[in-house]
Write an enzyme that holds these catalytic residues in place. Structure first.
Site, PDB file in Angstrom:
ATOM      1  N   TYR A  27      29.489  44.280  49.133  1.00 50.37           N
ATOM      2  CA  TYR A  27      30.567  44.673  48.223  1.00 50.37           C
ATOM      3  C   TYR A  27      30.034  45.566  47.106  1.00 50.37           C
ATOM      4  CZ  TYR A  27      34.424  44.210  44.885  1.00 50.37           C
ATOM      5  OH  TYR A  27      35.440  44.476  44.002  1.00 50.37           O
ATOM      6  N   ILE A  76      39.453  40.427  37.121  1.00 49.56           N
ATOM      7  CA  ILE A  76      40.889  40.527  36.977  1.00 49.56           C
ATOM      8  C   ILE A  76      41.531  39.387  37.759  1.00 49.56           C
ATOM      9  CG2 ILE A  76      42.911  42.005  37.291  1.00 49.56           C
ATOM     10  CD1 ILE A  76      40.846  43.205  35.382  1.00 49.56           C
TER      11      ILE A  76
END
Length: 261
Positions: A165, A198
């Site tokens: 990632y 987030i």
């Protein structure tokens, strides 16, 4: 699917991964800004979202595709080129981050080549292919906005992020800088937003007792003492998609509550 026709004050935007999280908030914000929006997502829920949001002045459409599949990307880009008058704004938001069953990150020595390639396909290769598809017509028209969603993990070491990632998001940042350099002379800007933590369905995966505990623990390292909201990313993307950002290109905007470095 009908063509977008008739006079509109807004433009046409494509948002990948637009059926949830940051992508959905971005779809809603760009629609609020008066743009027609195409949700490009693998989830059939994209169609329901499009129907609920769509108005005569700012229609919303859905295109279903698996962005890990090069065949699907080819099919959907051909369809969009034939269906919509133009694509003025491209937001490459779709991304995946495989985890262990307990929600912790996968260490480097446990990442399979298949998993590595899948993450690169969705997070990086799809961004490349869709940007390549959109940039030509944008350059020909002399106006365009490409906004790519990276991550804080592409900027620095993140213990909760897997190497696949992190590497894909760092590559998105580097790709965007080159894209900005090549497209700039024709009035097309390309920028990156790099979110911190987030609160989204993707981030609600935890190695602690609950996602709430993980968010609360993470918030202690944030100067603003909280995690972010998808709407806060969407407002930044909205700015980068507008004429107000016309002299910003090749930039990385960190939206992370002050955690960086």
């Amino acid at each position: 699917m009908m063509e977008i026709t008739g006079p509109r004050t807004g433009k046409t935007a494509v948002v990948t991964g637009g059926a949830s999280g940051i992508g959905l908030a971005t779809v809603q914000r760009l629609h609020q800004d008066g743009h027609a929006v195409v949700i490009l997502d693998r989830s059939d829920q994209a169609g329901d979202i499009a129907r609920d949001l769509s108005t005569g002045e700012a229609p919303v459409y859905a295109e279903i595709a698996d962005l890990s599949s090069m065949d699907d990307i080819g099919r959907v880009t051909r369809r969009m080129a034939e269906t919509y008058d133009s694509v003025d704004i491209l937001v490459n938001n779709a991304g995946i981050h495989p985890k262990r069953p307990d929600g912790s990150h996968v260490p480097i020595d446990e990442i399979s080549l298949e998993q590595w390639n899948q993450v690169m396909a969705v997070n990086l290769t799809a961004t490349f292919l869709l940007s390549q598809w959109a940039m030509g017509p944008m350059r020909a028209r002399g106006w365009g906005r490409i906004v790519n969603v990276a991550s804080r993990a592409g900027r620095m070491y993140m213990p909760i992020s897997g190497a696949h990632y992190s590497a894909s998001k760092a590559a998105v940042i580097a790709f965007t800088r080159t894209l900005a350099g090549e497209c700039g002379p024709e009035g097309v800007t390309a920028n990156t937003v790099a979110p911190g933590r987030i609160r989204t369905p993707l981030s609600d995966v935890s190695g602690l007792d609950s996602s709430q505990n993980l968010h609360e623990a993470f918030a202690q390292s944030v100067p603003l003492r909280r995690v972010g909201r998808p709407e806060e990313l969407a407002s930044t993307i909205s700015f980068l998609a507008s004429d107000d950002s016309s002299f910003i290109t090749g930039a990385v905007i960190d939206v992370n509550g002050g955690v960086f470095g």
